[in-house]
Design an enzyme around this catalytic site. Structure first.
Site, short mmCIF file in Angstrom:
data_model
loop_
_atom_site.label_atom_id
_atom_site.label_comp_id
_atom_site.label_asym_id
_atom_site.label_seq_id
_atom_site.Cartn_x
_atom_site.Cartn_y
_atom_site.Cartn_z
N ASP A 49 0.86 -1.19 0.00
CA ASP A 49 0.00 0.00 0.00
C ASP A 49 0.90 1.24 0.00
OD1 ASP A 49 -3.22 0.37 0.67
OD2 ASP A 49 -2.02 2.13 1.17
N SER A 50 0.35 2.35 -0.46
CA SER A 50 1.14 3.58 -0.47
C SER A 50 1.05 4.33 0.85
CB SER A 50 0.67 4.49 -1.62
OG SER A 50 -0.71 4.78 -1.46
N CYS B 48 -13.87 0.09 -8.14
CA CYS B 48 -14.92 0.67 -7.31
C CYS B 48 -15.37 2.03 -7.84
CB CYS B 48 -14.50 0.76 -5.86
SG CYS B 48 -13.13 1.88 -5.59
N1 SAH Z 1 -8.37 -3.70 -0.26
C1 SAH Z 1 -8.63 -2.82 0.84
C2 SAH Z 1 -9.18 -1.49 0.40
C3 SAH Z 1 -8.32 -0.72 -0.57
S1 SAH Z 1 -8.64 0.99 -0.58
C4 SAH Z 1 -9.56 -3.48 1.82
O1 SAH Z 1 -10.19 -4.48 1.47
O2 SAH Z 1 -9.67 -3.01 2.96
C5 SAH Z 1 -7.39 1.58 -1.60
C6 SAH Z 1 -6.01 1.62 -0.97
O3 SAH Z 1 -5.10 1.94 -2.01
C7 SAH Z 1 -5.80 2.65 0.12
O4 SAH Z 1 -5.30 2.01 1.25
C8 SAH Z 1 -4.71 3.59 -0.45
O5 SAH Z 1 -3.77 4.00 0.53
C9 SAH Z 1 -4.05 2.72 -1.46
N2 SAH Z 1 -3.41 3.35 -2.62
C10 SAH Z 1 -3.85 4.41 -3.34
N3 SAH Z 1 -3.03 4.64 -4.39
C11 SAH Z 1 -2.06 3.70 -4.33
C12 SAH Z 1 -0.93 3.39 -5.15
N4 SAH Z 1 -0.65 4.09 -6.25
N5 SAH Z 1 -0.17 2.34 -4.81
C13 SAH Z 1 -0.45 1.61 -3.71
N6 SAH Z 1 -1.51 1.84 -2.91
C14 SAH Z 1 -2.30 2.88 -3.21
#
Ligand code: SAH
Length: 391
Positions: free
Chosen positions: A247-248, A334
């Site tokens: 995650d970022s 989403c």
């Molecule tokens: N799969 C998770 C929800 C994901 S929400 C669950 O089931 O709970 C989207 C996530 O993507 C967030 O945590 C955000 O921090 C991350 N994110 C956004 N852009 C990103 C990127 N370029 N690379 C990695 N993570 C990213």
């Protein structure tokens, strides 16, 4: 009550149950001198059709609440909330104490979301109409569901478009703990309702977390966009060989680590990676059996769809490229502006460019505590595919 008249032949969506009326469909409105946003909607001949909330600042001028002549007061909201809550009692396991109680238009309550996290409720009011009536709504919510406290987290894009400032904080009862611990059929999670994404946790993915648990035993999994480790906890607990969470966001990964520990699972340093999923996947060449792709919405407006399609394709292409024969891709989108059909076409394009043959094992959506109105397909946002690489 002020009256709003529609143009000739513009009543069809209203009689068909669509909850939105756009500015272009309106012939004239009577002056509303009260601060109460409730209006009656009539066709061009003056026949009564429905009752809803008016906002002169939004392109969506009216959001309909009812197609019956009933008063919009605390008793109205109590009836709607009770109906929504009793549905969840049937749908959600007693072993789960976190779920969506009210899903906006899907529960005939446009512009409002309520999530339950253990003894607390978190609500979001997106539109000026419901925002003006929120004291009624919160009173009804407290009386119907008797939470220890209600926290408001009304902020973000749609509110800006409606001309509303953010409203954040406790609106009833006790201050919720920081973080709140919840339970989802035997899995424990810490939820940061103040600083987390949305209201703190992706409750809509609950059934898809159960799906990954069924698939995970013995597998090595790369969970991209892992947030606080929802998929990682389920997969690890079910007996995955290894789960790498990417995650970022550092705070999200820290919470993912704590969530793994809370479930008796060890998280090694190398299992929680902070990075950009796009560049990470492009260079990734380790052997994994499954990849999860659950990016945030890449298209916030209709005009973003083309650029977003490129982003979704990129992620899926690189995911499919690196998977072995028999490897699984659990992929989501989403964005409300990317339809189920379009998403499947994007993933198809990714498979062709990755030179892989791929089969669909399952089509996925949100858990049923996130109902969508059949009359308002725009309310549908989460879609996913469970794919398997044939060769
Ligand atoms: N799969 C998770 C929800 C994901 S929400 C669950 O089931 O709970 C989207 C996530 O993507 C967030 O945590 C955000 O921090 C991350 N994110 C956004 N852009 C990103 C990127 N370029 N690379 C990695 N993570 C990213």
């Amino acid at each position: 009550m002020p009256k709003l008249y529609l143009k000739k032949r513009r009543e069809r969506p209203v009689t068909g149950g669509h909850p939105w009326i756009f500015s272009g469909a309106i012939e004239k409105t009577e002056e509303n001198t009260a601060s109460d946003p409730v209006v009656d909607v009539l066709d061009h001949q003056g026949r009564w059709l429905a009752r809803g909330l008016y906002n002169p600042k939004s392109q969506i001028r009216v959001r309909l609440l009812t197609w019956e002549k009933e008063a919009i007061d605390a008793a109205f909201f109590s009836r709607r909330i009770a109906a929504a809550a009793s549905l969840r009692q049937r749908l959600v396991s007693p072993l789960t104490n976190a779920y969506r109680v009210v899903n906006g238009e899907g529960d005939l309550l446009p512009g409002v979301i309520v999530d339950r996290y253990a003894d607390y409720l978190v609500c979001q009011f997106y539109t000026a109409g419901i925002d003006a009536l929120k004291s009624f709504f919160i009173e009804a919510l407290a009386a119907e569901l008797k939470p220890k406290g209600i926290y408001e987290r009304s902020e973000g894009g749609v509110r800006d478009e409606e001309g509303l400032p953010p409203a954040v904080g406790v609106v009833h009862g006790e201050e919720p703990p920081e973080p709140i611990e919840i339970e989802e059929s035997g899995h424990r999670f810490l939820v940061d309702i103040r600083g987390g994404q949305k209201t703190g946790f992706f409750l809509d993915q609950r059934d898809n977390r159960a799906l990954i648990a069924a698939l995970a035993p013995g597998m090595t999994i790369l969970n991209c966009f892992a947030y606080t480790g929802g998929f990682s906890v389920y997969a690890s607990k079910a007996g995955a060989k290894r789960v790498v969470s990417l995650d970022s966001s550092r705070p999200a990964l820290d919470l993912a680590g704590r969530n793994l520990e809370l479930n008796g699972l060890a998280a090694g340093e190398s299992d929680l990676i902070r990075g950009d999923a796009f560049s990470f996947l492009k260079n990734f060449d380790e052997a994994v059996d499954m990849i999860v792709l659950d990016p945030p919405s890449l298209a916030h407006r209709r005009g973003d769809v083309e650029a977003a399609a490129g982003g979704y394709k990129f992620l899926n292409l690189h995911g499919l490229k690196v998977l072995p024969r028999g490897g699984l891709l659990l992929t989501f989108c989403c964005s409300q502006h990317v339809t189920v059909d379009l998403f499947q076409k994007i993933v198809f394009g990714a498979a062709v460019d990755a030179r892989r043959k791929v089969q669909i094992l399952k089509r996925l959506g949100p858990a049923p505590d996130h109902p969508v109105s059949l009359h308002q397909p725009e309310g549908e946002y989460l879609k996913g595919l469970l794919l398997r690489v044939l060769e």
